[in-house]
Each structure stands twice: as C-alpha cells, then as structure tokens.
Design an enzyme around this catalytic site. Structure first.
Site, short mmCIF file in Angstrom:
data_model
loop_
_atom_site.label_atom_id
_atom_site.label_comp_id
_atom_site.label_asym_id
_atom_site.label_seq_id
_atom_site.Cartn_x
_atom_site.Cartn_y
_atom_site.Cartn_z
N ASP A 99 0.98 -1.09 0.00
CA ASP A 99 -0.16 -0.02 0.11
C ASP A 99 0.75 1.35 0.01
O ASP A 99 2.06 1.16 0.66
CB ASP A 99 -0.85 0.36 1.27
CG ASP A 99 -1.74 -1.08 1.51
OD1 ASP A 99 -2.03 -1.77 0.65
OD2 ASP A 99 -1.93 -1.11 2.81
N1 URA Z 1 -1.43 -5.97 3.95
C1 URA Z 1 -1.72 -4.59 4.00
O1 URA Z 1 -2.68 -4.26 4.56
N2 URA Z 1 -1.07 -3.53 3.29
C2 URA Z 1 0.11 -4.14 2.66
O2 URA Z 1 0.81 -3.17 1.79
C3 URA Z 1 0.68 -5.39 2.48
C4 URA Z 1 -0.33 -6.32 3.29
#
Ligand code: URA
Length: 246
Positions: A113
């Site tokens: 993310d």
């Molecule tokens: N889980 C999440 O919530 N975000 C990420 O970037 C990776 C795994």
C-alpha cells in the site's frame, strides 16, 4: 565461442531504454559504444548476452545497464504507490529514468500500500514474478505492525486457526503467524497476498493498524543498510533466498 544467446546491438540497447534503433545507430557511428575497449560502429552487429557483458560494454564511457532478467530489491518509503490506479508518485520514479523505458518492463512483485513501507521486489522476468507470487510457492511475507489499541492475547490463536473471514470475502484466510513484541507492536507472517490483508485482518478483530512495514520476503531480509527510497540489484543468492524457508 560463447554459448550465450546473441542479440542485435540496436535491439538490445533500444530495449534497455537507450533510444530508438536509429538513435543507437547514430551513437555507434559516433564511437560512443565500445565492447572490450573497441568501438562497435555497426549497431546491426550481434553480440552475445554473456553475463559479464555489463562489465565489457560501455555507452558514452559508462557500463551498460543490467541485462534483461533484472531483479531488484527496493526499500519502499511511505507515500509512494505501486499502482498507476492510485494517486501519488510511483515506486518506478525511484529508479533511474532510463529503466522506466525498458522492454520487457520492470514490474513490482505484488504490491505494498501507499502507506506501507519496506521490502518490495521488482523484476522484468515474468516467469520469476509468477513463481514468487504463486500460491503454490507459499513464499512467506513478514510485516511489522503498530496497532492503535493494545493486543488482548487471543489474536495469535484467531489468526492461526485459518478461519478468519475478511469483510466482503467468501473464503477464510489461510493461517497467519503472529509474534507479539509488546502491547501495540507485533509481527505477522503470511503466505497469501489479499488486498490490504494485514490492515483488514486487524480491522476484523476490532483493532486498527497505524503503521505497517514489510521486513522479509521468503528468506530474504530487507538489508539494514538499504535506506528508504534506495534499491539494489539482486544477486542469484538473493533470489534463491526468496525461495528458502526463513
Ligand atoms: N497488507 C496490507 O494491509 N498492506 C500491505 O501493503 C501489505 C499487506
């Protein structure tokens, strides 16, 4: 004689982002391309894709970029995105400008993310990418998690059970391993890669992730000396470590 695959110089360099085939020919005629110290004046020449080519082929005096089959580890900083669909600067902007014109292009191996930092792999090798993200490979990813509310003690069992359902999904998560560091800090290790998985896992049990950082993929750790925003070309040993049990 070399057993390596050979390729036309203009095609190789155009696919590495050095310009059009015509521009490569102009560079060659100008004496800007040298192999083993000798000018390569005909961009139509075929050259062997020996692994040591980047040490022997120079463009304007600089070693040629890494050959196709490139695999990178990047320390993704907060605030950059892996997807063209999200607003904000892309992780590709952290790489040399020419690398963004490579064909085959570099792609991220899965995604983090925008507000998650840590170890992100990129490669132009589609087969390798699929081997890493394939559910069959069971490559584990470890995330360091900071929580809004204290852990209550039952979380490890809930995650390990393999029964937790995320909102909007119809299949439970595979078991996830949780290591508690203190009341609001823990690490989770998981083999799936569902959308926003870690944040949604904690939301599903009434908590909230305030910071998320991935520090390991398979048996490959984010190097302590790789600063946020920096990247490194992976060695064959690094790639093997991804598939080794941590
Ligand atoms: N889980 C999440 O919530 N975000 C990420 O970037 C990776 C795994």
């Amino acid at each position: 004689m070399s057993a390596a695959k050979s390729v036309r110089l203009d095609k190789l360099l155009a696919n590495l982002g050095y310009g059009s085939r015509r521009e490569i020919q102009t560079l060659a005629r100008a004496g800007a391309i040298r192999l083993d110290g000798a000018d390569l004046v005909d961009a139509g020449d075929r050259i062997a894709l020996d692994p040591d080519l980047p040490d022997r082929l120079t463009i304007d005096g600089a070693p040629v970029d890494p050959l196709p089959g490139l695999c990178l580890m990047l320390h993704k900083p907060l605030g950059v995105t892996c997807s063209h669909k999200e607003a904000g600067p892309l992780v590709y902007g952290l790489l040399p400008e020419r690398w963004r014109r490579r064909d085959p292009p570099l792609s991220t191996v899965g995604r983090l993310d925008k507000e998650t930092s840590g170890l992100l792999l990129l490669t132009d090798d589609g087969a390798l990418l699929h081997r890493i993200i394939s559910p069959k490979a069971q490559v584990a990813k470890r995330y360091r998690v900071t929580l809004d509310r204290p852990l209550t003690g039952g979380e490890a069992a809930v995650f390990a059970a393999g029964t937790l359902m995320l909102e909007g999904e119809d299949r439970p998560l595979l078991p996830v391993h949780l290591d508690v560091a203190d009341a609001t800090h823990c690490a989770v290790t998981l083999t799936e890669g569902r959308y926003h998985q870690v944040r949604r896992m904690f939301a599903a049990i009434g908590n909230h992730v305030t910071a998320l950082h991935r520090d390991r993929v398979g048996g490959l750790d984010l190097p302590a000396d790789l600063a946020a925003g920096d990247y490194r070309v992976m060695t064959a040993g690094d790639v093997a470590a991804v598939f080794a049990a941590a």
